[in-house]
Design an enzyme around this catalytic site. Sequence first.
Site, PDB file in Angstrom:
ATOM      1  N   ASP A  31       0.799  -1.400   0.168  1.00 19.42           N
ATOM      2  CA  ASP A  31       0.116   0.122   0.001  1.00 19.42           C
ATOM      3  C   ASP A  31       0.812   1.228   0.093  1.00 19.42           C
ATOM      4  O   ASP A  31       1.945   1.263   0.093  1.00 19.42           O
ATOM      5  CB  ASP A  31      -0.768  -0.047   1.112  1.00 19.42           C
ATOM      6  CG  ASP A  31      -0.214  -0.506   2.602  1.00 19.42           C
ATOM      7  OD1 ASP A  31       1.045  -0.137   2.549  1.00 19.42           O
ATOM      8  OD2 ASP A  31      -0.997  -0.564   3.505  1.00 19.42           O
TER       9      ASP A  31
ATOM     10  N   ASN B  32      -7.288  -2.062  14.364  1.00 18.92           N
ATOM     11  CA  ASN B  32      -8.530  -2.364  13.994  1.00 18.92           C
ATOM     12  C   ASN B  32      -8.890  -3.758  13.284  1.00 18.92           C
ATOM     13  O   ASN B  32      -9.979  -3.781  12.369  1.00 18.92           O
ATOM     14  CB  ASN B  32      -9.224  -1.148  13.419  1.00 18.92           C
ATOM     15  CG  ASN B  32      -8.511  -0.858  12.106  1.00 18.92           C
ATOM     16  OD1 ASN B  32      -7.648  -1.484  11.709  1.00 18.92           O
ATOM     17  ND2 ASN B  32      -9.142   0.290  11.344  1.00 18.92           N
TER      18      ASN B  32
ATOM     19  N   HIS C 103      -7.222  -4.136  10.219  1.00 19.98           N
ATOM     20  CA  HIS C 103      -6.791  -4.052   8.836  1.00 19.98           C
ATOM     21  C   HIS C 103      -5.723  -4.830   8.397  1.00 19.98           C
ATOM     22  O   HIS C 103      -4.804  -4.850   9.279  1.00 19.98           O
ATOM     23  CB  HIS C 103      -6.985  -2.608   8.528  1.00 19.98           C
ATOM     24  CG  HIS C 103      -5.496  -1.603   8.748  1.00 19.98           C
ATOM     25  ND1 HIS C 103      -5.688  -0.405   9.075  1.00 19.98           N
ATOM     26  CD2 HIS C 103      -4.317  -2.255   8.961  1.00 19.98           C
ATOM     27  CE1 HIS C 103      -4.575   0.089   9.316  1.00 19.98           C
ATOM     28  NE2 HIS C 103      -3.731  -0.810   9.239  1.00 19.98           N
TER      29      HIS C 103
ATOM     30  N   GLU D 208      -9.442  -1.404   5.435  1.00 18.22           N
ATOM     31  CA  GLU D 208     -10.013  -1.214   6.706  1.00 18.22           C
ATOM     32  C   GLU D 208     -11.370  -2.060   6.659  1.00 18.22           C
ATOM     33  O   GLU D 208     -12.092  -2.415   5.854  1.00 18.22           O
ATOM     34  CB  GLU D 208     -10.481   0.288   6.724  1.00 18.22           C
ATOM     35  CG  GLU D 208      -9.103   1.135   6.285  1.00 18.22           C
ATOM     36  CD  GLU D 208      -8.711   1.551   7.640  1.00 18.22           C
ATOM     37  OE1 GLU D 208      -8.219   0.409   8.490  1.00 18.22           O
ATOM     38  OE2 GLU D 208      -7.917   2.545   7.711  1.00 18.22           O
TER      39      GLU D 208
HETATM   40  C1  GLP Z   1      -0.288   0.464   8.580  1.00 19.04           C
HETATM   41  C2  GLP Z   1       0.115  -0.498   7.204  1.00 19.04           C
HETATM   42  C3  GLP Z   1      -0.349  -1.680   7.407  1.00 19.04           C
HETATM   43  C4  GLP Z   1       0.539  -2.201   8.774  1.00 19.04           C
HETATM   44  C5  GLP Z   1      -0.319  -1.599   9.694  1.00 19.04           C
HETATM   45  C6  GLP Z   1       0.142  -1.891  11.164  1.00 19.04           C
HETATM   46  O1  GLP Z   1      -1.074   1.779   8.589  1.00 19.04           O
HETATM   47  N1  GLP Z   1      -0.849   0.109   6.279  1.00 19.04           N
HETATM   48  O2  GLP Z   1       0.034  -2.286   6.142  1.00 19.04           O
HETATM   49  O3  GLP Z   1       0.454  -3.480   8.882  1.00 19.04           O
HETATM   50  O4  GLP Z   1      -0.892  -0.113   9.598  1.00 19.04           O
HETATM   51  O5  GLP Z   1       1.213  -1.127  11.517  1.00 19.04           O
HETATM   52  P1  GLP Z   1       2.218  -1.143  12.817  1.00 19.04           P
HETATM   53  O6  GLP Z   1       3.157  -2.286  12.414  1.00 19.04           O
HETATM   54  O7  GLP Z   1       2.985  -0.025  12.906  1.00 19.04           O
HETATM   55  O8  GLP Z   1       1.373  -1.506  13.958  1.00 19.04           O
END
Ligand code: GLP
Length: 241
Positions: free
Chosen positions: A67, A136, A138, A143
């Site tokens: 992404d 959440n 995702h 989402e």
């Molecule tokens: C982000 C990314 C995800 C990631 C998630 C968790 O916003 N888009 O691909 O896995 O949120 O992030 P973190 O590892 O900082 O908790």
Amino acid sequence: MKYIICKDYKELSCRAADEIAGVLAAKPNAVLGLATGSTPEGLYAELCRRYAAGEIDFSQATGFNLDEYYPIRPEHPQSYHFYMDRHLFLHVNFDRARVHIPDGSTDDPEEECAAYDAAIEAAGGIDLQILGIGQNGHIGFNEPAPALIAGTHPTALTESTLGANARFFAPGESMPHSALTMGMAPILRARKILLLVSGAAKRSVMRRLREGTITTDLPASLLLTHPDTLVLCDREAYPGD
Ligand code: GLP
């Protein structure tokens, strides 16, 4: 879905690097699905260490990132282009022509997303998909919603994600409210999936995932339908049985 509970973040990062090393040893031109966020930073540091030690070779590998924020310039320090350069691409021998990240500066996000799916397909699909998980539930930026979109697509970020990721942006700096994300279909078509989960902030979402209910309100729960998903979870994130 199999679980390995790691004693800490370091062990989780090393085991994740072992998985990537194993895939590349068996198939040097493997297609890797790559993730951002704080969770894979230790994995990428370990891959850089192994590359410097001559233990791993990315020269024939292909990468597709999950992404990117939208809109954002690739040179913005919070873009996932910038993140991937800083944490991995500048330090290892990936062929730049074979690394792909959705273009958050495009004028035509729909066309960008369609081309992204076509490129994944042309590469033969993803051999190993690395994933983190949002608080959440995702994955990528898929989402929670009444319905999930199969293909790569533009999406609005939820309040939960905006809140969780605001910490990366400078105070007063406005954060993009949308993103381009690989959809559930290319993720679920990956031959193997590695879900990395670290830290106490993920314990409640892990508890929901372990309930075993599949719902679009918890996008990560769709991974329960995938035949080869390995969850590497550290003790802090693991909710117990
Ligand atoms: C982000 C990314 C995800 C990631 C998630 C968790 O916003 N888009 O691909 O896995 O949120 O992030 P973190 O590892 O900082 O908790």
